[in-house]
Design an enzyme around this catalytic site. Structure first.
Site, PDB file in Angstrom:
ATOM      1  N   CYS A 228       0.857  -1.183   0.000  1.00  0.00           N
ATOM      2  CA  CYS A 228       0.000   0.000   0.000  1.00  0.00           C
ATOM      3  C   CYS A 228       0.895   1.236   0.000  1.00  0.00           C
ATOM      4  CB  CYS A 228      -0.892   0.001   1.241  1.00  0.00           C
ATOM      5  SG  CYS A 228      -1.935   1.464   1.379  1.00  0.00           S
ATOM      6  N   ASP A 354     -18.563 -43.505  -6.349  1.00  0.00           N
ATOM      7  CA  ASP A 354     -17.688 -43.632  -7.519  1.00  0.00           C
ATOM      8  C   ASP A 354     -16.433 -44.396  -7.094  1.00  0.00           C
ATOM      9  OD1 ASP A 354     -16.010 -43.375  -9.651  1.00  0.00           O
ATOM     10  OD2 ASP A 354     -15.926 -41.178  -9.619  1.00  0.00           O
TER      11      ASP A 354
END
Ligand SMILES: [Zn+2]
Length: 458
Positions: A228, A354
């Protein structure tokens, strides 16, 4: 005396809650806190070093990784591994680890603490170290609740001597830098990792001047290399990671020019691994011990359980993914004795419907002369057998027995050391079968009948 009474009360409450079916709850902690309202202070009597872990994500994984590495290094550890992280849950952990009389001093307590509970936890017991992982706004946080929460946490640390281990990449966490206490930072180097993209929140503002932060590099969310105009910028980390990647074995990374491999999946976990490395190094644990701890982390969670049946060893392992399967097989193949393998595969909701992951298991590893029989069992026994067949295992060695009990009986007739890989819902029926088949059960039966112990079986 009050301490001892609180521990007894907690232990009795725990027993009763188990008897009426509440299981491992936080009730022992609730009761202990009624007797002693600042019960967490007893953590100090139970552990030489105390570590707290807080933040939005990664607390439980980081806690478990640190506990595992410290145990690997030979230290005794108390930890709230299941993530009961409010003061009552932490109190319950203390009650469970306390002996009925006196004190049992552990080397380290590794305690996950809920962000909102941190001020309370700090007021009752100050840790030696506090790890702050990250802060993410959830979508409902429109009123800056997280900002207030962070401010409360910072205030509660104001007059402590806690050493902080902070995430340098998170500007939220960097706000703790304002505290006049010792700090260490961890962070990911630029281009360290291609994290899966992450939806940007509204958190990219400077905590000092409220201007928008500028980023030289973004990892995901607000995590990255920021600065900043007012001078607020990402601090240089004391522990950094680079070359982070993931393959079917887990996450790999380089830290301080040293290579680490983990069994963890999910690239975000790289931050948790780096936190674990940083605190363990700070506590003087050698790199090779950290490496072993990270590598064997999942093996422990996989519950390697041994039964002796007819003087032969049977090992039962929960397997739910290729990484776990490969670790189990590697361990199984370490010895050259004659043996057999049972693969129990279910596809219920808890197992994962699965089952394509079984094709990523390195089953070829087990295709060796010394493995005499392969038994495929469970609801998807045929799929398990097919996987074995495609890894080149001779079909005459493979038997398909979907019924778990029949599979165990068949293996028992073979009379060989046995390794069982079982998916989640197979685990408990197989465990019950194996306990029923051990000689122990028969000794107990005679004990009850005659009223004395008869060591009749050899
Ligand atoms: Zn600024």
């Amino acid at each position: 005396m009050r301490t001892q009474f609180a521990i007894w009360a907690g232990k009795i409450a725990g027993k009763i809650s188990k008897m009426i079916g509440f299981g491992g709850s936080t009730i022992p902690g609730v009761i202990a806190r009624i007797v002693d309202g600042a019960f967490l202070r007893h953590l100090r009597r139970n552990a030489k070093t105390i570590i707290y872990i807080t933040g939005t994500n990664g607390k439980t994984t980081t806690t478990n990784l640190i506990a595992k590495i410290l145990e690997t290094s030979g230290k005794t550890v108390i930890a709230n591994r299941e993530g009961a992280n409010m003061v009552t849950g932490i109190s319950a952990t203390i009650v469970r680890n306390a002996p009925l009389l006196g004190v049992s001093l552990h080397d380290v307590a590794v305690i996950e603490v809920d962000e909102a509970s941190l001020p309370r936890a700090l007021s009752e017991c100050q840790p030696d170290y506090l790890i702050v992982t990250n802060f993410f706004r959830d979508q409902l946080d429109r009123y800056g609740e997280i900002d207030m929460l962070i401010q409360k946490m910072i205030t509660s640390l104001q007059s402590t001597k806690v050493k902080l281990i902070l995430n340098a990449d998170d500007p939220f966490v960097h706000r703790f830098a304002a505290l006049p206490i010792e700090k260490l930072y961890i962070g990911m180097s630029e281009n360290a990792c291609q994290f899966p993209s992450y939806k940007m929140g509204e958190s990219k503002f400077c905590p000092n001047c409220m201007n928008e932060l500028s980023y030289r590099y973004v990892h995901f969310g607000q995590l990255g290399h920021y600065e900043c105009s007012c001078g607020f910028s990402r601090p240089h980390p004391d522990f950094s990671a680079e070359k982070v990647y993931q393959n079917d074995k887990g996450i790999h990374l380089l830290s301080d020019r040293e290579y680490y491999q983990t069994t963890l999946k999910g690239l975000y976990n790289a931050y948790n691994v780096l936190f674990a490395i940083s605190i363990c190094k700070t506590l003087g644990v050698e790199s090779n011990v950290i490496r072993t701890g990270l590598l064997t982390y999942q093996l422990l969670a996989g519950r390697m359980q041994e039964f002796i049946i007819d003087h032969v060893s049977w090992k039962l392992n929960l397997v739910k993914n290729p990484a776990g399967g490969n670790l189990t097989l590697a361990e199984f193949m370490r010895t050259k004795e004659e043996k057999q393998l049972i693969f129990c595969l279910n596809d219920l909701l808890a197992d994962g419907e699965d089952i394509s992951w079984i094709w990523d298991i390195d089953m070829e590893m087990a295709n060796q002369e010394e493995v005499k029989f392969f038994i495929a069992s469970g609801k998807r026994a045929h799929d398990a057998a097919l996987r074995m067949k495609y890894s080149g295992i001779p079909t005459e060695k493979i038997v398909i027995i979907p019924d778990l009990k029949e599979a165990v009986l068949e293996a028992r007739r073979n009379g060989l050391p046995t390794n069982i890989m079982a998916t989640y819902t197979c685990l408990s029926p197989i465990g019950a079968l194996l306990r029923g088949e051990t000689g122990k059960e028969k000794v107990y039966r005679r004990f009850h009948f005659w009223g004395l112990t008869l060591r009749n079986r050899g």
